[in-house]
Design an enzyme around this catalytic site. Sequence first.
Site, PDB file in Angstrom:
ATOM      1  CE  LYS A   1      -4.248  -2.137   1.334  1.00  0.00           C
ATOM      2  NZ  LYS A   1      -5.372  -2.276   2.276  1.00  0.00           N
TER       3      LYS A   1
ATOM      4  NE  ARG B   1      -6.919  -9.595   0.834  1.00  0.00           N
ATOM      5  CZ  ARG B   1      -6.793  -8.760  -0.178  1.00  0.00           C
ATOM      6  NH1 ARG B   1      -5.986  -7.708  -0.066  1.00  0.00           N
ATOM      7  NH2 ARG B   1      -7.458  -8.941  -1.302  1.00  0.00           N
TER       8      ARG B   1
END
Length: 301
Positions: A239, A273
């Site tokens: 991210k 994840r």
Amino acid sequence: MSGEHLAFSQQFPGRATRWRLRTRTLDLPRRPLLMGIVNVTPDSFSDGGLFADPSAAIDHALGLVEQGADLLDIGGESTRPYSEPVSADEELLRVEHVVREVCRQVSVPVSIDTSKARVAEAALAAGAEIVNDITALAGDPAMVEVIRNSGAGVCVMHMQGTPQTMQDDPRYDDVVAEIGEFLRGRRDWLIDQGIAAERICLDPGIGFGKTNQHNLTMMAHCDAYHALGCPLLVGHSRKRFLTKLLGGDEALRDAGTIGAAIALANQGVQIVRVHAVDQVRAALRLYEAAGGLDGREATIE
């Protein structure tokens, strides 16, 4: 539970050590389990289009299991900031065959990443064990019945706004406490709806309606959420806030993911994840072998 694992759990009161899924129970050891990401989409932020073809997505899923993925999360709709939603028909077209074939060929639990009840129901019928819903079951009123009737494991996530609005101007007075209260409320609501607490996993929603600083602050205090008594899943992989912290170098996004995964492991987070399963798995194994997570020094033969 062994004495070693008991001592670790006592560092984090309330830390869950098991998660009940549709047909099995998942043990949650000290080292985080790795949930491999399979995006069957043309527009996901990191790998959009790479695995939009079903055969490519299936091969990618099998490859992640070979790399050591403990779970797989298959999704057919991008939820990156400002992404456009797709219809249930389109989402089903993307994922149903992939879920069925992957479940047929692997033994690890498969999660369907969707907020649509019809997609979740079809994926569970195809063999999925978990529904991973970024709307925390608020996006489709029929979803709670699908979870209740199937007995699936469910992961509910915090998000401020929607993917189309969440990054416009996210604000919190106390990001850690406010997200904790949201997750507590959704947990209690699900229990009231007849979903057993041991089937519920909680995700604080890194990047979903948070600034870069919100993400860092929340990630540094994820251990606070163990008090809720449910497994924690964190999806920080690749991210933008990670590379922002590292000077904006996109080439370092997996390095940033690894560093954050180690920090989360130290806080007892049960599931991370990730895209690069092999790299994160190797880093965590070496970290533990070198004494991290209160591990014992490894012997190299």
